[in-house]
Design a protein around this motif. Structure first.
Motif: not given
Lengths: 210, 332
Positions: A68, A72, B123, B143, B146-147, B150, B153
């Motif tokens: 990931v 990014f 994700v 974005i 995803a942040a 993560v 989690e």
């Protein structure tokens, strides 16, 4: 057994093809997606040889977190537009000797390790202690990691912690002039500080921000 | 012939699991909208079918007959792949959820790790959709998402470690059986609360629905999607929510165990108990959606990293020392 080998060859074929595509694909973001596919098929192979814990950890750590971050970085740097013309560009042929040397080194290392393991299995005592327990892979891994190899395990943990703190120290900078929210300040505000009652004369008004 | 019969049997089992999951996803969307409406003193969908139960079916039909628009500047393969990945990942995780002592599709001994791995893969559907759309709002939404996923989690992982310390096994059925005397929600109540909030963030539910915050990002990563592809995102999202509820039920609320092991309760099969617990958790999810305003993005990150992570780590130490001191550590 036939089904087992069919699945093995399918996963390894996917792994090899996606590994090639990581370097060969023109779009960098596609490369990262192929890398992810490679990780997933490798973890499937891990699960097939009975190392289900390693396979799952591979999925969680590499696919769920590391890749990931890769994605990014690749997306934010906007390298998607730069075409990675591996086969066409003349400059890239300079890197081929270095790549060949590194891959030969890795190949020789793997040969030495596997050859040594095949030739003298008794020197690898991890192998022996694994077979002592007739329990699942996860249990035996835990029993070895937290008893025989506890110091190595803790040292590797400390190294990771130091690396993490180092990364934070390197990138953290206190910028001046940034408005920050302070929860305590907000909650402990009283009516007296916030509101002021004024006698305003007609046609005079109030000056704010004095 | 042996292989063929195995394949048929497994396919039959998988269908028997997947079809109810898909139907319940449709029902759960209706329930979500109804609860949301009742909190706000509205009626919600109540026209199609009895109590509006068939509303989701009508919506799905509408999505099927709509045109799928693929933006000309998008990356077409990944654009189409993204909803498929979301949907598939949301469905394959159901393979390890135990509906009874023997009623489980795959009783693997790293079940909880499998669940965690699949939910951390979720994700990718969002990042792929956001990037392939080649548009501003989807990319920003991806974005953010995803942040967010993560970060939350990490705390879910630490909470799972708390439960595993009390169980001593990664198998989901073992986790359920370990709660025979006492559901983990009682000794680990703070962890249950943090798990619930992290699950909200993990599935992009309000108050953490920043990836699709309609006031800022139109619809986040789904902005460019239409027709069946949008419906697949939507189904995948709700299947994920149900999965998180199932995970909460298995980890903390005793899974398929009945609340009391006495006569009238033991008549009801375990699957019904699990479904009731999932529904209870989902009801809480729907209530939260209706009553809590949306978080700001920096508050969300602060909550995840500065409050939940240290708190759950300290709780791991507490649980471990308690179990060690009173000699309660599960040893097998």
């Amino acid at each position: 057994m036939i089904a087992h080998s069919i699945f093995f060859y399918a996963f390894s074929l996917i792994a090899i093809i996606s590994a090639i595509m990581v370097t060969a694909s023109k779009n960098t973001v596609h490369s990262v997606f192929f890398l992810i596919l490679d990780f997933i098929s490798i973890s499937c192979l891990f699960i097939m040889i009975g190392a289900e814990f390693l396979g799952m950890i591979m999925l969680i750590v590499y696919v769920g977190a590391v890749a990931v971050l890769f994605l990014f970085v690749v997306m934010m740097l906007n390298v998607a537009q730069q075409k990675n013309q591996w086969f066409a560009a003349k400059d890239s042929s300079k890197h081929i000797p270095i790549g060949l040397i590194i891959s030969t080194l890795i190949f020789v290392e793997i040969i030495i390790v596997i050859g040594g393991w095949k030739y003298k299995p008794e020197i690898f005592d991890i192998n022996n202690s694994l077979t002592q327990f007739s329990v699942s892979n996860t249990h035996s891994l835990g029993k070895i990691l937290y008893t025989d190899y506890i110091h190595v395990f803790q040292i590797s943990g400390m190294i990771l912690l130091v690396a993490m703190i180092g990364a934070i120290v390197l990138t953290f900078r206190q910028r001046a002039g940034v408005k920050r929210q302070s929860y305590i300040k907000q909650i402990s505000r009283e009516r007296v500080e916030g509101v002021e009652v004024l006698e305003v004369e007609t046609n005079k008004g109030v000056r704010i921000d004095d | 012939m042996d292989y063929l019969s195995i394949i048929f049997e497994q396919t039959y089992k998988i269908l028997f699991l997947l079809v109810p999951v898909l139907v319940s996803v449709a029902m759960i969307v209706w329930l979500d909208r109804r609860v949301w409406a009742f909190v706000q003193k509205r009626q919600g969908p109540n026209v199609v079918g009895p109590f509006g139960l068939l509303q989701s079916l009508a919506d799905a039909l509408k999505y099927i007959f709509k045109e799928m628009i693929i933006p000309s500047s998008s990356n077409k393969v990944i654009f189409i792949l993204a909803p498929i990945v979301t949907m598939t990942l949301a469905l394959i995780a159901w393979a390890v959820i135990p509906f009874g002592a023997t009623q489980v599709l795959a009783d693997i001994n790293v079940g909880i790790l499998y669940l965690f791995a699949v939910s951390s893969l979720g994700v990718y559907g969002i990042i792929m959709g956001g990037w392939a759309s080649n548009s501003k709002y989807p990319f920003l939404g991806a974005i953010r998402s995803a942040a967010q996923m993560v970060s939350y989690e990490v705390s879910i992982g630490v909470i799972i470690i708390n439960v595993l310390l009390c169980v001593g096994s990664l198998n989901l059925n073992d986790i359920v059986i370990a709660q025979k005397n006492l559901w983990f929600v009682i000794p680990l109540f703070p962890m249950f609360v943090i798990f619930f909030i992290s699950a909200l963030a993990e599935t992009n539910r309000p108050p953490f629905d920043l990836p699709e915050a309609e006031a800022e990002l139109v619809a986040g990563y789904q902005t460019e999607y239409s027709g069946m592809m949008y419906a697949m995102f939507w189904l995948g999202e709700y299947a994920n929510i149900l999965l998180m509820c199932a995970m909460g039920a298995v980890l903390f609320l005793g899974g398929w165990l009945s609340p009391l092991e006495i006569y009238p309760f033991t008549l009801i099969p375990g699957a019904i108990w699990l479904i009731l617990k999932i529904l209870f958790l989902f009801f809480l999810f729907a209530l939260v959606k209706a009553i809590v305003p949306r978080y700001r993005y920096d508050q969300l990150m602060r909550l995840g990293w500065k409050i939940f992570l240290p708190f759950s780590l300290v709780w791991v130490v507490l649980t471990a020392s308690f179990l060690f001191y009173f000699n309660l550590l599960p040893v097998n």
